[in-house]
Design a protein around this motif. Sequence first.
Motif, PDB file in Angstrom:
ATOM      1  N   PRO A  33     -15.628-114.576   3.694  1.00 53.02           N
ATOM      2  CA  PRO A  33     -15.847-114.884   2.249  1.00 53.02           C
ATOM      3  C   PRO A  33     -14.899-114.863   1.311  1.00 53.02           C
ATOM      4  N   PRO A  34     -14.569-115.317   0.192  1.00 52.43           N
ATOM      5  CA  PRO A  34     -13.803-116.030  -0.206  1.00 52.43           C
ATOM      6  C   PRO A  34     -12.665-115.288  -1.345  1.00 52.43           C
ATOM      7  N   SER A  35     -13.600-113.559  -1.191  1.00 58.74           N
ATOM      8  CA  SER A  35     -12.328-112.810  -1.848  1.00 58.74           C
ATOM      9  C   SER A  35     -11.136-111.782  -0.968  1.00 58.74           C
ATOM     10  N   SER A  36     -11.904-112.647   0.820  1.00 61.81           N
ATOM     11  CA  SER A  36     -10.805-111.961   1.513  1.00 61.81           C
ATOM     12  C   SER A  36      -9.668-112.213   2.233  1.00 61.81           C
ATOM     13  N   PRO A  37      -8.976-111.347   2.412  1.00 59.14           N
ATOM     14  CA  PRO A  37      -7.180-111.997   2.221  1.00 59.14           C
ATOM     15  C   PRO A  37      -7.409-113.004   3.309  1.00 59.14           C
ATOM     16  N   GLY A  38      -6.649-113.872   2.661  1.00 53.66           N
ATOM     17  CA  GLY A  38      -6.452-115.282   3.206  1.00 53.66           C
ATOM     18  C   GLY A  38      -7.102-116.634   2.676  1.00 53.66           C
ATOM     19  N   MET A  39      -8.521-116.277   1.807  1.00 51.39           N
ATOM     20  CA  MET A  39      -9.348-116.665   1.149  1.00 51.39           C
ATOM     21  C   MET A  39      -8.718-116.263  -0.067  1.00 51.39           C
ATOM     22  N   ASP A  40      -8.277-115.278  -0.144  1.00 45.88           N
ATOM     23  CA  ASP A  40      -7.972-114.900  -1.967  1.00 45.88           C
ATOM     24  C   ASP A  40      -8.389-115.913  -3.704  1.00 45.88           C
ATOM     25  N   ILE A  41     -10.072-115.503  -3.543  1.00 42.44           N
ATOM     26  CA  ILE A  41     -10.332-115.937  -4.390  1.00 42.44           C
ATOM     27  C   ILE A  41     -10.986-114.892  -5.026  1.00 42.44           C
ATOM     28  N   VAL A  71     -10.516-108.216  16.863  1.00 39.72           N
ATOM     29  CA  VAL A  71     -10.185-108.608  14.788  1.00 39.72           C
ATOM     30  C   VAL A  71     -10.555-110.085  14.520  1.00 39.72           C
ATOM     31  N   GLU A  72     -12.142-110.097  14.027  1.00 41.54           N
ATOM     32  CA  GLU A  72     -12.638-111.150  14.155  1.00 41.54           C
ATOM     33  C   GLU A  72     -12.979-111.072  12.636  1.00 41.54           C
ATOM     34  N   GLY A  73     -11.986-112.945  11.942  1.00 42.29           N
ATOM     35  CA  GLY A  73     -12.569-113.147  10.899  1.00 42.29           C
ATOM     36  C   GLY A  73     -11.425-112.240  10.162  1.00 42.29           C
ATOM     37  N   HIS A  74     -11.405-112.699   8.914  1.00 45.04           N
ATOM     38  CA  HIS A  74     -10.471-112.162   7.397  1.00 45.04           C
ATOM     39  C   HIS A  74     -10.554-110.625   7.452  1.00 45.04           C
ATOM     40  N   VAL A  75     -10.564-109.927   7.849  1.00 44.26           N
ATOM     41  CA  VAL A  75     -10.220-108.356   7.982  1.00 44.26           C
ATOM     42  C   VAL A  75      -9.241-107.806   7.377  1.00 44.26           C
ATOM     43  N   PRO A  76      -9.119-107.222   5.974  1.00 42.04           N
ATOM     44  CA  PRO A  76      -7.844-106.647   5.562  1.00 42.04           C
ATOM     45  C   PRO A  76      -7.379-105.999   6.997  1.00 42.04           C
ATOM     46  N   ALA A  77      -5.640-106.054   6.537  1.00 46.37           N
ATOM     47  CA  ALA A  77      -5.176-105.752   6.910  1.00 46.37           C
ATOM     48  C   ALA A  77      -5.276-103.600   6.972  1.00 46.37           C
ATOM     49  N   ALA A  78      -5.577-102.937   5.732  1.00 48.93           N
ATOM     50  CA  ALA A  78      -6.095-101.690   5.555  1.00 48.93           C
ATOM     51  C   ALA A  78      -7.322-101.591   6.745  1.00 48.93           C
ATOM     52  N   ASP A  79      -7.786-102.147   6.902  1.00 46.90           N
ATOM     53  CA  ASP A  79      -9.348-101.270   7.357  1.00 46.90           C
ATOM     54  C   ASP A  79      -8.500-101.770   9.673  1.00 46.90           C
ATOM     55  N   VAL A  80      -7.900-102.493   9.616  1.00 46.27           N
ATOM     56  CA  VAL A  80      -6.986-102.912  10.636  1.00 46.27           C
ATOM     57  C   VAL A  80      -6.815-101.293  11.140  1.00 46.27           C
ATOM     58  N   CYS A 106      -6.094-121.224   5.580  1.00 50.31           N
ATOM     59  CA  CYS A 106      -6.426-120.001   5.600  1.00 50.31           C
ATOM     60  C   CYS A 106      -6.538-118.908   6.865  1.00 50.31           C
ATOM     61  N   CYS A 107      -6.351-118.820   8.197  1.00 49.50           N
ATOM     62  CA  CYS A 107      -6.274-118.531   9.275  1.00 49.50           C
ATOM     63  C   CYS A 107      -4.735-118.553   8.909  1.00 49.50           C
ATOM     64  N   GLY A 108      -3.677-118.852   8.514  1.00 47.90           N
ATOM     65  CA  GLY A 108      -2.357-119.015   8.353  1.00 47.90           C
ATOM     66  C   GLY A 108      -2.349-117.798   7.250  1.00 47.90           C
ATOM     67  N   ALA A 109      -2.995-117.468   5.914  1.00 50.36           N
ATOM     68  CA  ALA A 109      -2.940-116.785   5.269  1.00 50.36           C
ATOM     69  C   ALA A 109      -2.825-115.612   5.890  1.00 50.36           C
ATOM     70  N   TRP A 110      -4.322-115.600   6.392  1.00 51.90           N
ATOM     71  CA  TRP A 110      -4.327-114.010   6.973  1.00 51.90           C
ATOM     72  C   TRP A 110      -3.226-113.800   7.518  1.00 51.90           C
ATOM     73  N   VAL A 111      -2.673-114.486   8.265  1.00 50.49           N
ATOM     74  CA  VAL A 111      -1.890-113.969  10.172  1.00 50.49           C
ATOM     75  C   VAL A 111      -0.744-113.954   8.331  1.00 50.49           C
ATOM     76  N   GLU A 112      -0.248-114.211   7.761  1.00 49.40           N
ATOM     77  CA  GLU A 112       1.319-113.024   6.899  1.00 49.40           C
ATOM     78  C   GLU A 112       0.785-112.233   5.926  1.00 49.40           C
ATOM     79  N   HIS A 113      -0.962-112.428   5.859  1.00 47.85           N
ATOM     80  CA  HIS A 113      -0.877-111.061   4.971  1.00 47.85           C
ATOM     81  C   HIS A 113      -0.479-110.074   6.485  1.00 47.85           C
ATOM     82  N   MET A 114      -1.831-110.259   7.492  1.00 46.84           N
ATOM     83  CA  MET A 114      -1.428-108.755   8.828  1.00 46.84           C
ATOM     84  C   MET A 114       0.879-108.597   8.651  1.00 46.84           C
ATOM     85  N   ARG A 115       0.998-110.524   8.559  1.00 44.87           N
ATOM     86  CA  ARG A 115       2.979-109.486   8.547  1.00 44.87           C
ATOM     87  C   ARG A 115       3.159-108.606   7.536  1.00 44.87           C
ATOM     88  N   ALA A 116       2.943-109.518   6.399  1.00 45.95           N
ATOM     89  CA  ALA A 116       3.514-108.704   5.399  1.00 45.95           C
ATOM     90  C   ALA A 116       2.969-107.383   5.298  1.00 45.95           C
TER      91      ALA A 116
END
Length: 154
Positions: free
Chosen positions: A124-132, A96-105, A47-57
């Motif tokens: 949280p399941p619906s945060s970026p990188g968790m995506d539920i 930035v701690e955890g699955h913070v959305p890129a827009a908030d950053v 999920c951390c790797g998925a969050w990194v990809e969210h930030m790169r996107a």
Amino acid sequence: MSKTTSALAARRSFLSLGLAAALAPLGLARAARGPTIEVWKDENCGCCGAWVEHMRAAGFEATVHDVADLQAIKAANGVPASLQSCHTARVGGYVVEGHVPAADVRRLLAERPRARGLAVPGMPPSSPGMDIPGTPYEVVLFGTSGNDRVWARH
């Protein structure tokens, strides 16, 4: 000026213009890059790797460090135990701690509040990188001179 000198000067000008034209896209690519974010995570955390990809996107340039001791990173960055999550990042002088959305950053970097950073506690399941989808969560601005406060609700 002789014909030879004039021809050499014209040739140098032409080559200079050609070189400048060839290098211009590189300058534009550098200018188009987003903020650089440095991330510390466990190498086995998907999920951390998925969050990194969210930030790169979202246009962030991410540098990732896989570490064994995330607690030391969190402590060094002043992340309170109550706000901790599975990865820690730094961008623009903020944590930035955890699955913070890129827009908030991006908003954090635009508004530049007096704070240590943003956190999404837990995972949280619906945060970026968790995506539920379906689970609301909050992004907390922490390390403020007053109290920590909700920065965004998703």
